[in-house]
Design a protein around this motif. Structure first.
Motif, PDB file in Angstrom:
ATOM      1  N   SER A 262       0.816  -1.216   0.000  1.00 53.56           N
ATOM      2  CA  SER A 262       0.000   0.000   0.000  1.00 53.56           C
ATOM      3  C   SER A 262       0.846   1.261   0.000  1.00 53.56           C
ATOM      4  CB  SER A 262      -0.942   0.003   1.217  1.00 53.56           C
ATOM      5  OG  SER A 262      -1.874  -1.051   1.128  1.00 53.56           O
ATOM      6  N   GLY A 263       2.128   1.104  -0.356  1.00 57.06           N
ATOM      7  CA  GLY A 263       2.982   2.260  -0.568  1.00 57.06           C
ATOM      8  C   GLY A 263       3.823   2.718   0.600  1.00 57.06           C
ATOM      9  N   HIS A 264       3.701   2.085   1.765  1.00 59.74           N
ATOM     10  CA  HIS A 264       4.543   2.467   2.902  1.00 59.74           C
ATOM     11  C   HIS A 264       6.009   2.243   2.535  1.00 59.74           C
ATOM     12  CE1 HIS A 264       6.197   2.690   6.926  1.00 59.74           C
ATOM     13  NE2 HIS A 264       4.997   2.782   7.497  1.00 59.74           N
ATOM     14  N   PRO A 265       6.877   3.250   2.747  1.00 59.58           N
ATOM     15  CA  PRO A 265       8.271   3.121   2.312  1.00 59.58           C
ATOM     16  C   PRO A 265       9.171   2.365   3.270  1.00 59.58           C
ATOM     17  CG  PRO A 265       7.943   5.278   3.264  1.00 59.58           C
ATOM     18  CD  PRO A 265       6.588   4.606   3.259  1.00 59.58           C
ATOM     19  N   GLY A 266       8.624   1.846   4.377  1.00 59.89           N
ATOM     20  CA  GLY A 266       9.466   1.246   5.399  1.00 59.89           C
ATOM     21  C   GLY A 266       9.879   2.280   6.419  1.00 59.89           C
ATOM     22  N   HIS A 267      10.732   1.869   7.362  1.00 59.71           N
ATOM     23  CA  HIS A 267      11.106   2.755   8.470  1.00 59.71           C
ATOM     24  C   HIS A 267      12.591   3.113   8.474  1.00 59.71           C
ATOM     25  CE1 HIS A 267       7.132   2.454  10.261  1.00 59.71           C
ATOM     26  NE2 HIS A 267       7.179   1.144  10.108  1.00 59.71           N
ATOM     27  N   GLY A 268      13.274   2.860   7.378  1.00 60.43           N
ATOM     28  CA  GLY A 268      14.672   3.257   7.290  1.00 60.43           C
ATOM     29  C   GLY A 268      15.537   2.514   8.284  1.00 60.43           C
ATOM     30  N   ARG A 269      16.433   3.243   8.932  1.00 69.53           N
ATOM     31  CA  ARG A 269      17.370   2.616   9.861  1.00 69.53           C
ATOM     32  C   ARG A 269      16.731   2.238  11.196  1.00 69.53           C
ATOM     33  NH1 ARG A 269      22.568   6.699   9.019  1.00 69.53           N
ATOM     34  NH2 ARG A 269      22.830   6.301   6.778  1.00 69.53           N
ATOM     35  N   ASN A 270      15.496   2.618  11.386  1.00 78.09           N
ATOM     36  CA  ASN A 270      14.833   2.364  12.662  1.00 78.09           C
ATOM     37  C   ASN A 270      13.529   1.604  12.404  1.00 78.09           C
ATOM     38  OD1 ASN A 270      14.381   2.469  15.444  1.00 78.09           O
ATOM     39  ND2 ASN A 270      13.255   4.396  15.293  1.00 78.09           N
ATOM     40  N   HIS A 271      13.670   0.339  11.971  1.00 76.83           N
ATOM     41  CA  HIS A 271      12.521  -0.484  11.614  1.00 76.83           C
ATOM     42  C   HIS A 271      12.346  -1.571  12.678  1.00 76.83           C
ATOM     43  CE1 HIS A 271      10.078  -2.385   8.120  1.00 76.83           C
ATOM     44  NE2 HIS A 271       9.619  -2.823   9.290  1.00 76.83           N
ATOM     45  N   PRO A 272      11.550  -1.317  13.701  1.00 70.68           N
ATOM     46  CA  PRO A 272      11.434  -2.268  14.812  1.00 70.68           C
ATOM     47  C   PRO A 272      10.627  -3.502  14.435  1.00 70.68           C
ATOM     48  CG  PRO A 272       9.908  -0.452  15.128  1.00 70.68           C
ATOM     49  CD  PRO A 272      10.718  -0.114  13.903  1.00 70.68           C
ATOM     50  N   VAL A 273      11.002  -4.633  15.044  1.00 69.71           N
ATOM     51  CA  VAL A 273      10.225  -5.866  14.864  1.00 69.71           C
ATOM     52  C   VAL A 273       9.766  -6.451  16.198  1.00 69.71           C
ATOM     53  CG1 VAL A 273      11.285  -6.450  12.643  1.00 69.71           C
ATOM     54  CG2 VAL A 273      12.314  -7.311  14.764  1.00 69.71           C
ATOM     55  N   SER A 274      10.367  -6.015  17.306  1.00 68.14           N
ATOM     56  CA  SER A 274       9.959  -6.489  18.630  1.00 68.14           C
ATOM     57  C   SER A 274      10.152  -5.380  19.647  1.00 68.14           C
ATOM     58  CB  SER A 274      10.773  -7.710  19.061  1.00 68.14           C
ATOM     59  OG  SER A 274      10.624  -8.791  18.166  1.00 68.14           O
ATOM     60  N   TRP A 275       9.240  -5.299  20.624  1.00 63.71           N
ATOM     61  CA  TRP A 275       9.366  -4.281  21.680  1.00 63.71           C
ATOM     62  C   TRP A 275       8.515  -4.688  22.875  1.00 63.71           C
ATOM     63  CZ3 TRP A 275       7.434  -3.506  16.807  1.00 63.71           C
ATOM     64  CH2 TRP A 275       6.060  -3.311  16.671  1.00 63.71           C
ATOM     65  N   CYS A 276       8.623  -3.925  23.958  1.00 68.55           N
ATOM     66  CA  CYS A 276       7.866  -4.224  25.167  1.00 68.55           C
ATOM     67  C   CYS A 276       7.487  -2.922  25.852  1.00 68.55           C
ATOM     68  CB  CYS A 276       8.666  -5.113  26.114  1.00 68.55           C
ATOM     69  SG  CYS A 276      10.287  -4.436  26.590  1.00 68.55           S
ATOM     70  N   GLN A 277       6.480  -3.007  26.725  1.00 71.28           N
ATOM     71  CA  GLN A 277       6.021  -1.840  27.468  1.00 71.28           C
ATOM     72  C   GLN A 277       5.136  -2.287  28.638  1.00 71.28           C
ATOM     73  OE1 GLN A 277       3.031   0.579  25.523  1.00 71.28           O
ATOM     74  NE2 GLN A 277       1.863  -1.188  24.865  1.00 71.28           N
ATOM     75  N   TYR A 278       5.033  -1.437  29.639  1.00 73.54           N
ATOM     76  CA  TYR A 278       3.960  -1.552  30.629  1.00 73.54           C
ATOM     77  C   TYR A 278       2.784  -0.757  30.083  1.00 73.54           C
ATOM     78  CZ  TYR A 278       7.458  -3.274  33.929  1.00 73.54           C
ATOM     79  OH  TYR A 278       8.433  -4.010  34.551  1.00 73.54           O
TER      80      TYR A 278
END
Length: 326
Positions: A262-278
């Motif tokens: 759908s045309g999203h160009p990606g996230h460049g050098r900061n393309h996360p695939v995993s993360w966590c949070q409260y």
């Protein structure tokens, strides 16, 4: 009369100025403005930073330790929920019948792999695609974590939405894997649970290199700094916020690039695939990885064991058996 005429003129001038300001504020973005939506290395930026009105982030003060779980007495148990109300990933196999723990076949690769992880690492695993199994907080409080495994679209009814929110607010754990990001698009609270983000599109399913960005977390402590894997590499909108990023994909290693359908160009050098949070009293561990059937089976695939170790660590930390979001 002159005084009245001056008043009318002043009012007219004020209205004209106000209209001009409004026009400027709502004008079509210039080329320079549009360029600002991409970073210098081509990644999408300015994707929104919504306020979900809850305590969220990496500070454990957002966690509600209200005594709803007693692992010493009850052990550890998780619920795998894989109901789909739209496209269904091959790693889920055929839709499961109603009830708790219906029979699994070899085609149910992801569910079977999670059950196997529990068996090998001493925590119980229940599984279902029956929304009535999520009908009340009391049902969910039987589990130290709830895992949304590639759920799709609106998979929760009103009772289940309420139960999930109350469960998280009571200190529950949540694990979202792969298409958990393609779920409940129109529910803002759930988007916040995902880290303030949602699936937008993805590029080709292709090999790439995952970079482990934090090796202090339970889900990354045993991973190498860089490891090969293949996936769809989800592009996200909004961009995850107030989370600890645990792993990224190096877009330079993607042979067909990150641009999505759908045309999203990606996230460049900061393309996360995993993360966590409260989040809103609970713990939330997320990964967009896990598309390939081979990632969940004994069929060899580059990085598959690192991936499963990563998921295992995420589950154990979300359910409170390991330190969370380090």
């Amino acid at each position: 009369m002159p005084l009245r005429r001056n008043t009318i003129i002043s009012a007219a001038l004020g209205a004209t100025v106000a209209a001009a300001v409004l026009l400027l504020g709502t004008s079509i973005p210039s080329t320079a403005d549009k360029a600002a939506t991409r970073s210098k290395d081509g990644g999408a930026e300015n994707l929104g930073r919504p306020n979900y009105g809850v305590c969220r982030g990496t500070d454990s003060a957002c966690y509600h330790d209200w005594g709803n779980f007693d692992p010493a007495a009850d052990g550890y148990r998780v619920l795998v929920y894989s109901r789909t109300a739209g496209p269904r990933h091959a790693h889920l196999g055929p839709a499961l019948p109603p009830g708790l723990n219906p029979p699994l076949t070899a085609a149910h690769a992801a569910q079977s792999a999670l059950v196997k992880l529990g068996t090998e690492h001493n925590f119980a695993v229940d599984w279902t695609e029956d929304v009535t199994q999520l009908s009340s907080p009391s049902r969910l409080f039987a589990y130290n974590a709830v895992i949304f495994m590639s759920t799709t679209r609106d998979t929760l009814d009103d009772s289940a939405q309420t139960a999930l929110r109350q469960y998280i607010r009571g200190g529950g754990g949540f694990v979202g894997i792969h298409n958990a990001f393609g779920t409940e698009y129109n529910w803002d609270w759930y988007e916040g649970l995902l880290g303030g983000t949602n699936y937008y599109d993805h590029g080709r399913n292709q090999p790439g290199t995952v970079t482990t960005t934090s090796r202090r977390d339970a889900s990354t402590s045993g991973l190498p700094a860089r490891w090969a894997f293949a996936d769809e590499w989800y592009n996200l909108v909004p961009f995850p916020s107030e989370v600890r990023v645990l792993a990224k994909v190096d877009e330079a290693t993607l042979p067909e690039g990150p641009t999505g359908g759908s045309g999203h160009p990606g996230h460049g050098r900061n393309h996360p695939v995993s993360w966590c949070q409260y989040y809103d009293g609970g713990r939330s561990w997320l990964t967009t990885l896990g598309h390939a059937v081979e990632a969940w089976t004994d069929t060899p695939m580059a990085g598959d064991q690192y991936f499963l170790d990563h998921v295992l660590g995420g589950i154990e930390s979300a359910m409170g058996r390991s330190p969370f979001c380090r």
